[in-house]
Design a protein around this motif. Structure first.
Motif, PDB file in Angstrom:
ATOM      1  N   PRO A  14       0.789  -1.238   0.000  1.00  0.00           N
ATOM      2  CA  PRO A  14       0.000   0.000   0.000  1.00  0.00           C
ATOM      3  C   PRO A  14       0.818   1.284   0.000  1.00  0.00           C
ATOM      4  CG  PRO A  14      -1.092  -1.612   1.365  1.00  0.00           C
ATOM      5  CD  PRO A  14       0.216  -2.225   0.942  1.00  0.00           C
ATOM      6  N   ARG A  44       1.820   2.026  -3.464  1.00  0.00           N
ATOM      7  CA  ARG A  44       0.698   2.453  -4.286  1.00  0.00           C
ATOM      8  C   ARG A  44       0.391   3.930  -4.057  1.00  0.00           C
ATOM      9  NH1 ARG A  44      -4.328  -1.467  -4.428  1.00  0.00           N
ATOM     10  NH2 ARG A  44      -4.552  -0.308  -6.361  1.00  0.00           N
ATOM     11  N   ARG A  45       0.654   4.425  -2.859  1.00  0.00           N
ATOM     12  CA  ARG A  45       0.400   5.834  -2.568  1.00  0.00           C
ATOM     13  C   ARG A  45       1.430   6.747  -3.202  1.00  0.00           C
ATOM     14  NH1 ARG A  45      -1.086   3.553   2.530  1.00  0.00           N
ATOM     15  NH2 ARG A  45       1.013   3.898   3.352  1.00  0.00           N
ATOM     16  N   ASP A  92      -0.910  -0.896   7.597  1.00  0.00           N
ATOM     17  CA  ASP A  92      -1.607  -0.875   6.308  1.00  0.00           C
ATOM     18  C   ASP A  92      -0.945  -1.827   5.322  1.00  0.00           C
ATOM     19  OD1 ASP A  92      -3.343   1.050   7.281  1.00  0.00           O
ATOM     20  OD2 ASP A  92      -2.277   2.722   6.344  1.00  0.00           O
ATOM     21  N   ASP A  93       0.388  -1.881   5.347  1.00  0.00           N
ATOM     22  CA  ASP A  93       1.090  -2.779   4.449  1.00  0.00           C
ATOM     23  C   ASP A  93       0.780  -4.232   4.772  1.00  0.00           C
ATOM     24  OD1 ASP A  93       2.260  -0.643   3.096  1.00  0.00           O
ATOM     25  OD2 ASP A  93       3.997  -0.596   4.426  1.00  0.00           O
ATOM     26  N   GLY A 100      -2.475  -5.022   3.373  1.00  0.00           N
ATOM     27  CA  GLY A 100      -2.370  -5.237   1.938  1.00  0.00           C
ATOM     28  C   GLY A 100      -1.909  -6.641   1.600  1.00  0.00           C
TER      29      GLY A 100
END
Length: 221
Positions: free
Chosen positions: A65, A68-69, A82-83, A86
């Protein structure tokens, strides 16, 4: 056991992945996450993926993630959870590529986050494939990243470069001994990057994974 030359790109709200499948039925699945400075097209991940597909194992190389940001730069400790989410989403999405076992892992940061995910919830995968596990920051062995290792209960394969500044072979052996499951370490003469064009690491790693994680008795399908 020849590999299909095609790569399927899957990008949606939950995952961004390059998926490779063998021509026939896959005997298992590997989900691979990249290191802190890379993305899913990192040379080491592509090397692993090609070799796994040749052995009839489907592979999903994912962008974490944080990547991706933003296309460049390292991850932030504040978004590591968050990772891990993901990685969990990718395991759920790509489990159906095979009726066989799913193994998760990746290179450096990606492998570490995968190991933390599995330590917290082993239902996500039947095994771990850790490439250049970053045991501590270079030159700072007092900052060992081992707190979660005793909570890992799935078979774990670690690929390690003998000149990796993130861990000496001796440090890594002692740390991996904390895992409460079968483990195996493959050591190659290489630095942290495990440059696949300069070493035989890909073949050694995938041969070990197939024997230890897929073909042997370490994990169940």
């Amino acid at each position: 056991m020849s590999a299909d030359s095609g790569v399927d790109i899957v990008v949606d709200d939950d995952v961004a992945a390059s998926v490779q499948r063998p021509e026939g039925p896959a005997i298992g699945v590997v989900v691979l996450a990249h290191g802190a400075g890379g993305n899913r097209d990192a040379a080491i991940l592509r090397g692993y993926a090609d070799a796994f597909v040749e052995r009839d194992i489907a592979v999903a190389r994912i962008d974490l993630p944080y990547r991706r940001r933003r296309p460049k730069g390292p991850p932030s400790p504040s978004t590591a959870a968050d990772d891990r989410e993901g990685i969990a989403a990718a395991c759920e999405r790509f489990r159906g590529l095979s009726a066989g076992p799913l193994v998760v892992g990746g290179h450096s940061y990606g492998g570490r986050q995968a190991s933390m995910l599995i330590a917290d919830d082993p239902s996500h995968a039947a095994g771990l494939f850790l490439s250049s596990y970053p045991l501590h920051p270079p030159g700072k062995p007092e900052r060992m990243r081992t707190e979660h290792l005793p909570s890992i209960t799935v078979p774990t394969l670690v690929i390690h470069g003998s000149s990796d500044p993130f861990a000496t072979p001796e440090e890594l052996t002692e740390a991996i001994g904390l895992i409460d499951a079968p483990t195996e370490i493959v050591t190659v003469k290489a630095p942290h990057s495990l440059n696949p064009t300069r070493t035989g690491v890909v073949r050694l790693a995938v041969d070990a994974a197939c024997s230890f994680l897929f073909e042997g008795n370490s994990i169940d399908g």
